[in-house]
Design a protein around this motif. Sequence first.
Motif, PDB file in Angstrom:
ATOM      1  N   LEU A   6       0.835  -1.210   0.000  1.00  0.00           N
ATOM      2  CA  LEU A   6       0.000   0.000   0.000  1.00  0.00           C
ATOM      3  C   LEU A   6       0.862   1.250   0.000  1.00  0.00           C
ATOM      4  N   GLN A   7       1.928   1.211   0.778  1.00  0.00           N
ATOM      5  CA  GLN A   7       2.828   2.364   0.843  1.00  0.00           C
ATOM      6  C   GLN A   7       3.477   2.612  -0.526  1.00  0.00           C
ATOM      7  N   LEU A   8       3.884   1.527  -1.186  1.00  0.00           N
ATOM      8  CA  LEU A   8       4.507   1.658  -2.506  1.00  0.00           C
ATOM      9  C   LEU A   8       3.504   2.154  -3.541  1.00  0.00           C
ATOM     10  N   ALA A   9       2.248   1.737  -3.393  1.00  0.00           N
ATOM     11  CA  ALA A   9       1.213   2.089  -4.370  1.00  0.00           C
ATOM     12  C   ALA A   9       0.713   3.518  -4.182  1.00  0.00           C
ATOM     13  N   ARG A  23      -5.435   7.884  -5.976  1.00  0.00           N
ATOM     14  CA  ARG A  23      -6.063   9.190  -5.750  1.00  0.00           C
ATOM     15  C   ARG A  23      -6.420   9.385  -4.287  1.00  0.00           C
ATOM     16  N   LEU A  24      -6.785   8.286  -3.631  1.00  0.00           N
ATOM     17  CA  LEU A  24      -7.188   8.383  -2.231  1.00  0.00           C
ATOM     18  C   LEU A  24      -6.140   7.710  -1.346  1.00  0.00           C
ATOM     19  N   HIS A  25      -6.245   7.976  -0.057  1.00  0.00           N
ATOM     20  CA  HIS A  25      -5.316   7.394   0.905  1.00  0.00           C
ATOM     21  C   HIS A  25      -5.909   6.099   1.443  1.00  0.00           C
ATOM     22  N   TRP A  26      -5.348   4.976   1.011  1.00  0.00           N
ATOM     23  CA  TRP A  26      -5.885   3.668   1.404  1.00  0.00           C
ATOM     24  C   TRP A  26      -5.207   3.176   2.671  1.00  0.00           C
ATOM     25  N   VAL A  27      -5.995   2.596   3.517  1.00  0.00           N
ATOM     26  CA  VAL A  27      -5.475   2.103   4.793  1.00  0.00           C
ATOM     27  C   VAL A  27      -6.037   0.698   5.058  1.00  0.00           C
ATOM     28  N   PRO A  62     -10.414   3.133   1.504  1.00  0.00           N
ATOM     29  CA  PRO A  62      -9.884   4.490   1.456  1.00  0.00           C
ATOM     30  C   PRO A  62     -10.240   5.209   2.760  1.00  0.00           C
ATOM     31  N   ARG A  63      -9.293   5.974   3.271  1.00  0.00           N
ATOM     32  CA  ARG A  63      -9.586   6.725   4.492  1.00  0.00           C
ATOM     33  C   ARG A  63     -10.604   7.815   4.173  1.00  0.00           C
ATOM     34  N   HIS A  64     -11.589   7.919   5.038  1.00  0.00           N
ATOM     35  CA  HIS A  64     -12.618   8.935   4.822  1.00  0.00           C
ATOM     36  C   HIS A  64     -12.967   9.558   6.162  1.00  0.00           C
ATOM     37  N   ARG A  76     -16.009   7.516  -7.351  1.00  0.00           N
ATOM     38  CA  ARG A  76     -15.418   7.088  -8.628  1.00  0.00           C
ATOM     39  C   ARG A  76     -13.922   6.882  -8.496  1.00  0.00           C
ATOM     40  N   HIS A  77     -13.240   7.816  -7.839  1.00  0.00           N
ATOM     41  CA  HIS A  77     -11.797   7.687  -7.635  1.00  0.00           C
ATOM     42  C   HIS A  77     -11.484   6.422  -6.839  1.00  0.00           C
ATOM     43  N   ALA A  78     -12.311   6.130  -5.866  1.00  0.00           N
ATOM     44  CA  ALA A  78     -12.086   4.952  -5.029  1.00  0.00           C
ATOM     45  C   ALA A  78     -12.168   3.677  -5.859  1.00  0.00           C
ATOM     46  N   MET A  79     -13.129   3.623  -6.781  1.00  0.00           N
ATOM     47  CA  MET A  79     -13.259   2.428  -7.621  1.00  0.00           C
ATOM     48  C   MET A  79     -12.068   2.282  -8.549  1.00  0.00           C
ATOM     49  N   ALA A  80     -11.605   3.416  -9.111  1.00  0.00           N
ATOM     50  CA  ALA A  80     -10.430   3.362  -9.988  1.00  0.00           C
ATOM     51  C   ALA A  80      -9.221   2.895  -9.180  1.00  0.00           C
ATOM     52  N   ASP A  81      -9.104   3.404  -7.952  1.00  0.00           N
ATOM     53  CA  ASP A  81      -8.012   2.982  -7.074  1.00  0.00           C
ATOM     54  C   ASP A  81      -8.074   1.483  -6.787  1.00  0.00           C
TER      55      ASP A  81
END
Length: 178
Positions: free
Chosen positions: A107-110, A115-119, A134-136, A147-152
């Motif tokens: 996750l850190q490398l990606a 677009r979003l910060h995934w945790v 994704p952190r929200h 939409r950004h989350a799905m692309a991520d």
Amino acid sequence: VSTCPECGNDALATRLVGGATVHECELCGARFGDPEAVARLDDAEQARLRGVPVDVWPLVRTLERLPGLCVRGASAGDEAAGTLPFVELGPSSHDALRSLENLAKSLQLAAPGLRLHWVVELEYRRHLAFVLKPRHGGGAVAAATARHAMADASALARLIERDTRLSWWRHAGGGTVE
Ligand SMILES: [Zn+2]
């Protein structure tokens, strides 16, 4: 194409998938034709069989192969409903910690390409759960964010899958170096 390359049967159904042609054998079910379209159809069928939303299936498939982890639930998120995708993982053996460490590193490398910060959040969902999402900060989820989350999620499936084949992933934590 007039006969099935798998079984030789000549009763073939032809369908268009996103503009590409896919042939399906009516006897053995083999699919052939445009490789990407065949893969999409196979993915959709697997997802349906597993009861997982097709958009998040590649990510689920990648994560459920990780030693020590099982997938307990997943959502593709919903732009209209304002929800974000997630995959809920649970520990299934003592390998869980090593897989989570690798996942965290992946996750850190990606992160720069997302677009979003995934945790991976530690939660209690009737039992110990590790939830990739994704952190929200709370409140309404904008349509663009969904939409950004799905692309991520699609990008993450590819990136994590790639990382699982790299030597740092395979040798993490074990202390054995080839
Ligand atoms: Zn066939």
